[in-house]
Design an enzyme around this catalytic site. Structure first.
Site, PDB file in Angstrom:
ATOM      1  N   CYS A 124       0.802  -1.233   0.000  1.00 28.66           N
ATOM      2  CA  CYS A 124       0.000   0.000   0.000  1.00 28.66           C
ATOM      3  C   CYS A 124       0.834   1.283   0.000  1.00 28.66           C
ATOM      4  O   CYS A 124       0.286   2.381  -0.113  1.00 28.66           O
ATOM      5  CB  CYS A 124      -0.924   0.010   1.211  1.00 28.66           C
ATOM      6  SG  CYS A 124      -1.843  -1.519   1.414  1.00 28.66           S
ATOM      7  N   HIS A 140      -3.245   7.986   5.618  1.00 27.50           N
ATOM      8  CA  HIS A 140      -3.404   6.655   5.028  1.00 27.50           C
ATOM      9  C   HIS A 140      -4.847   6.208   5.247  1.00 27.50           C
ATOM     10  O   HIS A 140      -5.485   5.714   4.324  1.00 27.50           O
ATOM     11  CB  HIS A 140      -2.401   5.682   5.645  1.00 27.50           C
ATOM     12  CG  HIS A 140      -2.311   4.385   4.917  1.00 27.50           C
ATOM     13  ND1 HIS A 140      -2.005   4.305   3.575  1.00 27.50           N
ATOM     14  CD2 HIS A 140      -2.518   3.097   5.332  1.00 27.50           C
ATOM     15  CE1 HIS A 140      -2.001   3.026   3.198  1.00 27.50           C
ATOM     16  NE2 HIS A 140      -2.317   2.287   4.233  1.00 27.50           N
ATOM     17  N   GLU A 159      -2.309   5.495  13.287  1.00 26.80           N
ATOM     18  CA  GLU A 159      -1.934   6.704  12.550  1.00 26.80           C
ATOM     19  C   GLU A 159      -2.232   7.963  13.347  1.00 26.80           C
ATOM     20  O   GLU A 159      -1.402   8.882  13.402  1.00 26.80           O
ATOM     21  CB  GLU A 159      -2.658   6.749  11.203  1.00 26.80           C
ATOM     22  CG  GLU A 159      -2.240   7.928  10.334  1.00 26.80           C
ATOM     23  CD  GLU A 159      -2.737   7.829   8.907  1.00 26.80           C
ATOM     24  OE1 GLU A 159      -2.201   8.558   8.041  1.00 26.80           O
ATOM     25  OE2 GLU A 159      -3.657   7.014   8.633  1.00 26.80           O
ATOM     26  N   LYS A 181      -9.769   7.923   0.984  1.00 25.64           N
ATOM     27  CA  LYS A 181     -10.174   6.537   0.752  1.00 25.64           C
ATOM     28  C   LYS A 181     -11.656   6.349   1.036  1.00 25.64           C
ATOM     29  O   LYS A 181     -12.289   5.428   0.519  1.00 25.64           O
ATOM     30  CB  LYS A 181      -9.345   5.584   1.621  1.00 25.64           C
ATOM     31  CG  LYS A 181      -7.903   5.391   1.175  1.00 25.64           C
ATOM     32  CD  LYS A 181      -7.198   4.372   2.044  1.00 25.64           C
ATOM     33  CE  LYS A 181      -5.760   4.140   1.596  1.00 25.64           C
ATOM     34  NZ  LYS A 181      -4.880   5.301   1.825  1.00 25.64           N
ATOM     35  N   HIS A 200      -9.515   2.023  -1.272  1.00 20.61           N
ATOM     36  CA  HIS A 200      -8.072   1.822  -1.103  1.00 20.61           C
ATOM     37  C   HIS A 200      -7.508   1.258  -2.402  1.00 20.61           C
ATOM     38  O   HIS A 200      -7.740   0.095  -2.743  1.00 20.61           O
ATOM     39  CB  HIS A 200      -7.834   0.858   0.052  1.00 20.61           C
ATOM     40  CG  HIS A 200      -6.414   0.791   0.513  1.00 20.61           C
ATOM     41  ND1 HIS A 200      -5.343   1.200  -0.270  1.00 20.61           N
ATOM     42  CD2 HIS A 200      -5.864   0.357   1.683  1.00 20.61           C
ATOM     43  CE1 HIS A 200      -4.218   1.010   0.392  1.00 20.61           C
ATOM     44  NE2 HIS A 200      -4.508   0.504   1.580  1.00 20.61           N
ATOM     45  N   PHE A 216       1.382  -2.960   4.588  1.00 12.93           N
ATOM     46  CA  PHE A 216       1.656  -4.277   5.153  1.00 12.93           C
ATOM     47  C   PHE A 216       3.141  -4.568   4.978  1.00 12.93           C
ATOM     48  O   PHE A 216       3.763  -4.199   3.987  1.00 12.93           O
ATOM     49  CB  PHE A 216       0.854  -5.350   4.420  1.00 12.93           C
ATOM     50  CG  PHE A 216      -0.571  -5.477   4.884  1.00 12.93           C
ATOM     51  CD1 PHE A 216      -1.007  -4.908   6.068  1.00 12.93           C
ATOM     52  CD2 PHE A 216      -1.480  -6.195   4.130  1.00 12.93           C
ATOM     53  CE1 PHE A 216      -2.319  -5.036   6.489  1.00 12.93           C
ATOM     54  CE2 PHE A 216      -2.802  -6.338   4.537  1.00 12.93           C
ATOM     55  CZ  PHE A 216      -3.217  -5.760   5.721  1.00 12.93           C
TER      56      PHE A 216
END
Length: 403
Positions: free
Chosen positions: A162, A294, A305, A326, A331, A390
């Site tokens: 990502c 994010h 975050e 998003k 995403h 990830f």
């Protein structure tokens, strides 16, 4: 150390087939997430996504091109064409040799993989098209952009889940800043809204069945999207000399690794990346007016975050606006940071902050100004764009108003 500016932008994503259409959707707080229209959707538990609607590949590419271009490559070429056209650059002679491509993607030609697994395993075919490998390889989009636009300088693909787009744009920034390139085409693309792609993500049990609600206490997971965002990063003096329109300046970039867990994010790792970007840009936290988060809509990401931002910004955390687009486009995995960079450009250039839509209930663990549900007019001089992947791989870009 040369200054680096953005002189072109292009996109195709669930909110629109161009930058103007996307920014309009940001301003309106429009949602591009809806029911999936893919093969075997009835076999999926997750049946929503941010699809690129009303897309006709036949209107864009001939049959020979489609034999070579996976959907993610098609999206990249469309976005790159818009960005390069806006920049006004023509790549020939010395400039062609000093310009390249760095793009991000996570899955590459996943639609092509999915179709060919079906052909071999489900339909029992023993032969596939001879161009399957060059069609599905992760670097296909970067290679086709370089060939289409005569870009002969540094060119490669970054795959860091990502954070792929942010890592790619950071590498492009470094190449131009160091003098290794005069201009770079950069950004990212993803298209994994196929049966196999969605089914794989279902296994993680982090997907929402109804909506993406970042930072809202009743959020229940992320929603996949698809699309591309591509930019022209150019050395400032070169852009200034030719009278180019400058959209924004890239002023800093940082990367970090959590080195802790393959899927669970780390507050410390995210904070190190944010701190690094501020340090590279020589900014103090109180100079940053907006952060594109994010913001996936999962409990693990959102809380981590927000804690990282609060930790780095301290007393300034209450003054910075932070939103997740998003919530509107989903995403886009390896392409997400590129499309989200458009929200940072809009904030700097137009003074409009894209909202976090779908926000319904305050979460005490996300007690920041998340610009809920409606866009906001505000003058900002500097923005950050966060990407946390990830594998614990983090990348943060810092942007400033056009010089």
């Amino acid at each position: 150390m040369r200054r680096v500016v953005i002189t072109g932008a292009g996109t195709i994503n669930p909110l629109g087939h161009s930058v103007d259409a996307t920014l309009e959707a940001f301003r309106e707080g429009r949602c591009g997430i809806g029911p999936l229209d893919i093969r075997d959707v009835d076999r999926l538990a997750i049946r929503i996504g941010g699809q690129v609607r009303e897309y006709d590949a036949d209107a864009r590419f001939n049959r020979q091109q489609q034999a070579l271009y996976d959907r993610f490559t098609q999206f990249t070429l469309i976005a790159a064409e818009e960005a390069i056209r806006q920049s006004g650059l023509t790549f020939s002679g010395e400039l062609a040799a000093e310009a390249g491509v760095v793009l991000g993607t996570s899955g590459g030609g996943l639609n092509t993989q999915d179709e060919n697994y079906r052909a071999v395993y489900e339909e029992g075919k023993n032969r596939v098209h001879p161009f399957i490998v060059p069609k599905l390889m992760n670097n296909a989009a970067a290679s086709h952009v370089s060939m289409t636009h005569n870009l002969k300088g540094p060119s490669f693909t970054v795959a860091t889940a990502c954070a792929s787009s942010n890592h790619a744009m950071g590498q492009a920034f470094w190449l131009v800043r160091s003098g290794a390139a005069r201009a770079m085409i950069t950004g990212g693309s993803e298209s994994m809204l196929c049966f196999g792609g969605v089914k794989a993500w279902e296994g993680l049990r982090v997907m929402s069945r109804d909506a993406c609600r970042p930072f809202s206490a009743n959020r229940n997971g992320m929603v996949q999207g698809e699309g591309a965002g591509v930019f022209v990063f150019e050395e400032y003096e070169h852009a200034k000399k030719r009278g180019a329109e400058i959209l924004a300046e890239i002023v800093g970039f940082s990367m970090s690794s959590d080195a802790s867990d393959i899927v669970m994010p780390s507050q410390q790792g995210a904070a190190r990346a944010i701190q690094g970007a501020l340090r590279d840009a020589r900014l103090s936290p109180d100079q940053v007016g907006y952060i594109n988060a994010h913001g996936t809509g999962t409990a693990a990401n959102d809380k981590t975050e927000c804690a990282a931002v609060a930790n780095v910004f301290g007393a300034s955390a209450d003054d910075v606006m932070i939103s997740s687009t998003k919530s509107m486009h989903g995403h886009l995995i390896g392409g997400t940071g590129a499309v989200e960079l458009l929200a940072c450009i809009m904030a700097l250039r137009d003074g409009v902050i894209a909202p976090t839509i779908g926000y319904e209930e305050p979460d005490p663990e996300c007690a920041l100004d998340v610009v809920p549900n409606e866009a906001r007019e505000a003058k900002v001089d500097f923005t950050l764009s966060n990407a946390f992947a990830f594998g614990g791989l983090n990348a943060v870009l810092a942007l400033g108003r056009a010089p």
